[in-house]
Motif scaffolding. Structure first.
Motif, short mmCIF file in Angstrom:
data_model
loop_
_atom_site.label_atom_id
_atom_site.label_comp_id
_atom_site.label_asym_id
_atom_site.label_seq_id
_atom_site.Cartn_x
_atom_site.Cartn_y
_atom_site.Cartn_z
N PRO A 43 0.85 -1.19 0.00
CA PRO A 43 0.00 0.00 0.00
C PRO A 43 0.89 1.25 0.00
N THR A 44 0.40 2.34 -0.55
CA THR A 44 1.19 3.56 -0.69
C THR A 44 1.79 4.01 0.64
N ARG A 45 0.99 4.05 1.69
CA ARG A 45 1.49 4.48 3.00
C ARG A 45 2.62 3.57 3.49
N ALA A 46 2.45 2.27 3.35
CA ALA A 46 3.48 1.31 3.79
C ALA A 46 4.75 1.47 2.97
N ALA A 47 4.60 1.67 1.67
CA ALA A 47 5.78 1.84 0.81
C ALA A 47 6.55 3.10 1.19
N LYS A 48 5.84 4.19 1.45
CA LYS A 48 6.52 5.43 1.84
C LYS A 48 7.22 5.28 3.18
N LEU A 49 6.52 4.69 4.15
CA LEU A 49 7.10 4.53 5.48
C LEU A 49 8.32 3.61 5.47
N THR A 50 8.22 2.48 4.78
CA THR A 50 9.36 1.56 4.75
C THR A 50 10.53 2.15 3.95
N THR A 51 10.23 2.93 2.93
CA THR A 51 11.30 3.59 2.17
C THR A 51 12.02 4.60 3.05
N ILE A 52 11.28 5.39 3.80
CA ILE A 52 11.89 6.40 4.67
C ILE A 52 12.73 5.72 5.76
N ILE A 53 12.18 4.72 6.42
CA ILE A 53 12.92 4.02 7.48
C ILE A 53 14.19 3.40 6.92
N SER A 54 14.08 2.74 5.78
CA SER A 54 15.25 2.09 5.18
C SER A 54 16.29 3.11 4.72
N ALA A 55 15.84 4.24 4.19
CA ALA A 55 16.78 5.28 3.75
C ALA A 55 17.52 5.89 4.94
N VAL A 56 16.81 6.12 6.03
CA VAL A 56 17.48 6.63 7.25
C VAL A 56 18.49 5.61 7.74
N ASN A 57 18.11 4.34 7.76
CA ASN A 57 19.04 3.29 8.17
C ASN A 57 20.26 3.24 7.25
N THR A 58 20.05 3.41 5.96
CA THR A 58 21.16 3.44 5.01
C THR A 58 22.10 4.59 5.34
#
Length: 128
Positions: A99-114
């Protein structure tokens, strides 16, 4: 405390929290990502697999000693893992696999972790 130690510790804490959440509260984690995932029981098994992997990686990061040659290997792996997670989240969002919200949230979390992993690695390489 040095910047590399702070970012490594922050990344470890994020991993441990998210890993524990995925392992013991997969349904709740799915619900927080979106109603569609919360209602889909097929999400629970991979969330638990992701959870234990993430928890172990977090503990590994937390127990590293600055300047240890093994630390740079673990941090290089962290960059690879989180960059891949970021790309996978973007890809899943573009294809409608999340879902759009999940994709945005997981992308942000993963990018911060990166970002945390990259800063930690650069600091470790500078210190050696």
């Amino acid at each position: 405390m040095k910047l590399g130690d702070v970012t490594r510790t922050a990344l470890a804490c994020v991993r441990i929290f998210n890993g524990a959440l995925g392992l013991v509260a997969a349904e709740r984690m799915a619900k927080s990502l979106g109603d569609e995932l919360g209602d889909d029981k097929r999400f629970v098994y991979p969330a638990r697999m992701f959870g234990i992997r993430t928890l172990v990686l977090g503990v590994d990061l937390l127990t590293l000693k600055s300047g240890d040659a093994n630390a740079r290997r673990v941090l290089r792996q962290a960059v690879l893992i989180h960059a891949t997670d970021t790309a996978a989240a973007v890809y899943a969002g573009k294809r409608g696999e999340l879902p759009t919200r999940a994709a945005k949230l997981t992308t942000i979390i993963s990018a911060v972790n990166t970002g945390l992993a990259v800063v930690s690695l650069l600091a470790a390489e500078k210190d050696s």
